[in-house]
Design a protein around this motif. Structure first.
Motif, PDB file in Angstrom:
ATOM      1  N   VAL A   1       0.862  -1.178   0.000  1.00 26.90           N
ATOM      2  CA  VAL A   1       0.000   0.000   0.000  1.00 26.90           C
ATOM      3  C   VAL A   1       0.903   1.234   0.000  1.00 26.90           C
ATOM      4  O   VAL A   1       1.995   1.197   0.563  1.00 26.90           O
ATOM      5  CB  VAL A   1      -0.914   0.003   1.254  1.00 26.90           C
ATOM      6  CG1 VAL A   1      -1.895   1.164   1.205  1.00 26.90           C
ATOM      7  CG2 VAL A   1      -1.654  -1.329   1.385  1.00 26.90           C
ATOM      8  N   TRP A   2       0.478   2.310  -0.620  1.00 25.95           N
ATOM      9  CA  TRP A   2       1.314   3.503  -0.647  1.00 25.95           C
ATOM     10  C   TRP A   2       0.467   4.775  -0.500  1.00 25.95           C
ATOM     11  O   TRP A   2      -0.770   4.696  -0.371  1.00 25.95           O
ATOM     12  CB  TRP A   2       2.157   3.541  -1.926  1.00 25.95           C
ATOM     13  CG  TRP A   2       1.364   3.281  -3.170  1.00 25.95           C
ATOM     14  CD1 TRP A   2       0.708   4.193  -3.933  1.00 25.95           C
ATOM     15  CD2 TRP A   2       1.141   1.999  -3.771  1.00 25.95           C
ATOM     16  NE1 TRP A   2       0.083   3.557  -4.977  1.00 25.95           N
ATOM     17  CE2 TRP A   2       0.331   2.219  -4.909  1.00 25.95           C
ATOM     18  CE3 TRP A   2       1.525   0.683  -3.470  1.00 25.95           C
ATOM     19  CZ2 TRP A   2      -0.099   1.175  -5.743  1.00 25.95           C
ATOM     20  CZ3 TRP A   2       1.099  -0.353  -4.296  1.00 25.95           C
ATOM     21  CH2 TRP A   2       0.306  -0.102  -5.413  1.00 25.95           C
ATOM     22  N   GLY A   3       1.158   5.924  -0.518  1.00 31.13           N
ATOM     23  CA  GLY A   3       0.470   7.201  -0.374  1.00 31.13           C
ATOM     24  C   GLY A   3       1.486   8.321  -0.489  1.00 31.13           C
ATOM     25  O   GLY A   3       2.664   8.061  -0.729  1.00 31.13           O
ATOM     26  N   LYS A   4       1.025   9.538  -0.273  1.00 29.90           N
ATOM     27  CA  LYS A   4       1.939  10.670  -0.441  1.00 29.90           C
ATOM     28  C   LYS A   4       3.071  10.662   0.586  1.00 29.90           C
ATOM     29  O   LYS A   4       4.149  11.206   0.354  1.00 29.90           O
ATOM     30  CB  LYS A   4       1.192  12.001  -0.430  1.00 29.90           C
ATOM     31  CG  LYS A   4       0.617  12.423   0.906  1.00 29.90           C
ATOM     32  CD  LYS A   4      -0.019  13.814   0.805  1.00 29.90           C
ATOM     33  CE  LYS A   4      -0.945  14.119   1.959  1.00 29.90           C
ATOM     34  NZ  LYS A   4      -0.433  13.940   3.326  1.00 29.90           N
ATOM     35  N   ASP A   5       2.823  10.037   1.738  1.00 33.36           N
ATOM     36  CA  ASP A   5       3.890   9.853   2.729  1.00 33.36           C
ATOM     37  C   ASP A   5       3.598   8.585   3.534  1.00 33.36           C
ATOM     38  O   ASP A   5       2.591   7.910   3.289  1.00 33.36           O
ATOM     39  CB  ASP A   5       4.026  11.089   3.633  1.00 33.36           C
ATOM     40  CG  ASP A   5       2.717  11.460   4.314  1.00 33.36           C
ATOM     41  OD1 ASP A   5       1.881  10.559   4.529  1.00 33.36           O
ATOM     42  OD2 ASP A   5       2.521  12.660   4.606  1.00 33.36           O
ATOM     43  N   ALA A   6       4.484   8.276   4.474  1.00 29.26           N
ATOM     44  CA  ALA A   6       4.363   7.023   5.220  1.00 29.26           C
ATOM     45  C   ALA A   6       3.051   6.970   6.015  1.00 29.26           C
ATOM     46  O   ALA A   6       2.383   5.932   6.072  1.00 29.26           O
ATOM     47  CB  ALA A   6       5.556   6.861   6.161  1.00 29.26           C
ATOM     48  N   LYS A   7       2.676   8.102   6.610  1.00 28.67           N
ATOM     49  CA  LYS A   7       1.483   8.132   7.454  1.00 28.67           C
ATOM     50  C   LYS A   7       0.225   7.873   6.628  1.00 28.67           C
ATOM     51  O   LYS A   7      -0.674   7.125   7.030  1.00 28.67           O
ATOM     52  CB  LYS A   7       1.397   9.493   8.164  1.00 28.67           C
ATOM     53  CG  LYS A   7       0.535   9.445   9.406  1.00 28.67           C
ATOM     54  CD  LYS A   7       0.460  10.805  10.080  1.00 28.67           C
ATOM     55  CE  LYS A   7      -0.751  10.844  11.003  1.00 28.67           C
ATOM     56  NZ  LYS A   7      -1.041  12.213  11.449  1.00 28.67           N
TER      57      LYS A   7
ATOM     58  N   ALA B   1       0.155   6.275   3.827  1.00 26.24           N
ATOM     59  CA  ALA B   1       0.215   4.874   3.373  1.00 26.24           C
ATOM     60  C   ALA B   1      -0.312   3.934   4.456  1.00 26.24           C
ATOM     61  O   ALA B   1      -0.992   2.944   4.160  1.00 26.24           O
ATOM     62  CB  ALA B   1       1.646   4.511   2.980  1.00 26.24           C
ATOM     63  N   VAL B   2      -0.021   4.263   5.726  1.00 27.37           N
ATOM     64  CA  VAL B   2      -0.568   3.452   6.823  1.00 27.37           C
ATOM     65  C   VAL B   2      -2.090   3.619   6.877  1.00 27.37           C
ATOM     66  O   VAL B   2      -2.830   2.633   7.016  1.00 27.37           O
ATOM     67  CB  VAL B   2       0.075   3.828   8.177  1.00 27.37           C
ATOM     68  CG1 VAL B   2      -0.634   3.113   9.321  1.00 27.37           C
ATOM     69  CG2 VAL B   2       1.560   3.490   8.178  1.00 27.37           C
TER      70      VAL B   2
END
Lengths: 233, 233, 233, 233
Positions: free
Chosen positions: C174-180, C182-183
């Motif tokens: 899973v991913w996103g603009k930052d680690a938070k 993505a969580v």
């Protein structure tokens, strides 16, 4: 103004995570003051543990903001449609609680399968028809409310006797005489959905019982004169 | 009078939420003093965390209130029918615990599928027949008890060996030598119902195993001479 | 160097057990500093509650360790393949969270069944094809990343709009603009997988409703003029 | 004597409730000191939270009690059969953990469906054949061990590579190089059983995706230039 109403709505919103009905900010509670025609509702996108009394938004029955600096829940218009049409209800809850939402996603009514259901809901909790493209692309949240009110009217269901609905491909809206009762009904809806899902699983129960001699062995290992489990005798 | 009995019943009722067997006020526990012919039971509709010693209601075996200011649990008459018919039992529990209730809603016996079941219940936990309209519209809670006692008699099941029943479209009643043991049996019934529901799910298990080469890769990435997971070597 | 990045990645990794997404050390989070081209990632096999700031490993985009004494997560090369190919993403999470992994094990896309899904993922979360023997026996973790990137390209899925994938017979990335973020997306993926699994269970819902007379009895026992449940009246 | 061994076994037993693997006293852990030929095991029927160092029972490999005032776990003979036959193992766990037990009750092997499984078990975790009446009515716990050892021999499974078994209609036995590792493997077995049960449920996944226009509405309500959810803009 209306500090008591705001306090009640604040507390009712904080019950949603306490009862495990929401993830992140996926839910909102409102309550109406019928005399003044004012509705108090959660602001949009604010986490429950950061929610303060002054964050609660007050609107009139047309959705005009009367007090508050934040945007109200995007579901406000759905809540208002209930308050405008159903004069006995005082509180509304929307969540994406897991089990009720599963029925909504499967497009199924939550049938009355047992007395737990019957203690709170006088018959099946209906799942609405799918919304049309026009309804979705139009004033979506208001149209959601209209589809729900239509569903109850068409089917002849009394919203005072069945205080919940499943919106197709979406999730539950639940109501009651006030916000606290609406939250209680939300908890029950989730419990009943869970039980009904499991009952569904059992429909084709064809699994064989264990061997009689193994049943004997284990029961008598713990019970009766020849028991030898534990520290007894 | 009978402070010890009331204390025991108070504590046993508080075990229901502690073991996750109830939501809101959906359950009750009683215990009988056989010598005096007095039953202590939870009052109706009182939340477990507000329940105090003096709230516990004492009745005789005909349901006459002997002590207490509150209404007894509406299920009192079902409890009494057990005490009147089954002389070895000393405690009774009623809940709407999720998994056991699912079997009741599906109208299915809880078959003995494994030794966990066999350690506590000597054969299937029966689900009763549906009640007739007359039974439901008559003295409902008493009739519920009668249908259960009839079920055990007709099927030749000894209530001392199978200390639980599923009432059709309703939920479980469970008993034991005293209230505490009846609560323990309720926990076990719920565990066994959960396991049996899952075993049912597995009946048509036809899913394919993973590729052998992927199994090799992952096992050997963590085990044996070529492992490279973690901080080892 | 890059203490803020390491702190962010440390905290994001500790969110995995807090949200119930991992057992033991089965998961890892990374974040990239795009300007410096440096990735911070969890070390391999270190329990979350023992994880300290200085344990976080810094690497460049080719996987060369820039700072840190421990081996990076064995999944590092999969993370890097995402950062190299998808320029908008800033954080990556890998777990074996139960429900998402079940879909991966069944080799099924997670279809969009409802608005909970639609709020985060713009269409089905794809399940990759099985990896070939050569891919598994070769540079496995890098090949895993390549298969995922290929899957998105072949199907024309934008990783910014569907920030998750299910690796066949394995589990989610899973991913996103930052680690938070993505969580957060990992939590949502798990919730949606849970709801979709339950909705699947309901497909063949054919169970009968309860008797009308029993529904009447229980509803009216608690509601309306003849109610007798609780301490009222 | 062997205070360290007893302490290790005490702590390993207390991990069972901590990991949610047991109800009441339904599980036990042992560890062997290979040099001295002494096995330390939980006493029968003692609750985990009351368990003290001196309650741990020491026996030799023939089951003779070497130290301790309490009866050892009734499963002792099963543990000993493993230690006698499999020279590399140092710890054994028995539980009735829900998901693994469900597979045992359904009489099914736990197939390797994914890498979570492959990280710990090199192939399917076998379910034994049903025991014969003679085995059940004879020296039951010893015969249970013999049936397990036979199953591994007949199928050519290496107990060091697949450190767990499902006993038909009963539940799991799990082992490892020591008691702590055997508990870890028990946790993993339960996780994998849970995931595999859910994957099984998904086999006949035929449910329809939601409407594209509703997917559009919800995704774009929260993402992109026209988003209006929350307090942004």
């Amino acid at each position: 103004m209306l500090e008591d109403l705001k306090q009640t709505v604040l507390e009712a919103n904080k019950l949603l995570p306490a009862y495990g009905l929401v993830t992140f900010t996926w839910g909102n509670v409102s309550q109406i003051d019928r005399e003044k025609g004012i509705v108090a509702i959660k602001p949009s996108g604010v986490p429950y543990d950061e929610l303060k009394l002054d964050d609660i938004v007050l609107t009139d029955l047309d959705g005009n903001i009367v007090e508050g600096d934040l945007n109200p829940s995007s579901d406000l218009e759905t809540h208002l449609e209930f308050y405008r049409n159903w004069s006995n209800i005082g509180g509304v809850v929307h969540t994406h609680s897991q089990w009720a939402t599963s029925f909504a996603q499967a497009g199924l009514d939550l049938k009355a399968l047992g007395t737990t259901h019957a203690d709170y809901f006088y018959g099946a909790v209906p799942c609405t028809r799918k919304m049309t493209d026009e309804e979705i692309q139009g004033d979506y949240e208001l149209e959601t409310g209209k589809v729900i009110v239509e569903e109850f009217k068409t089917r002849g269901i009394d919203p005072d006797e069945v205080p919940a609905v499943l919106v197709h491909s979406h999730g539950p809206f639940v109501w009651g005489k006030d916000a606290k009762k609406a939250v209680e009904n939300s908890v029950v809806l989730e419990e009943v959905a869970k039980m009904n899902a499991t009952a569904t699983l059992l429909q084709n129960n064809q699994i064989d019982s264990m061997q009689q001699v193994l049943l004997d062995k284990h029961f008598k290992r713990k019970h009766g004169p020849n028991a030898y489990y534990g520290q007894g005798k």
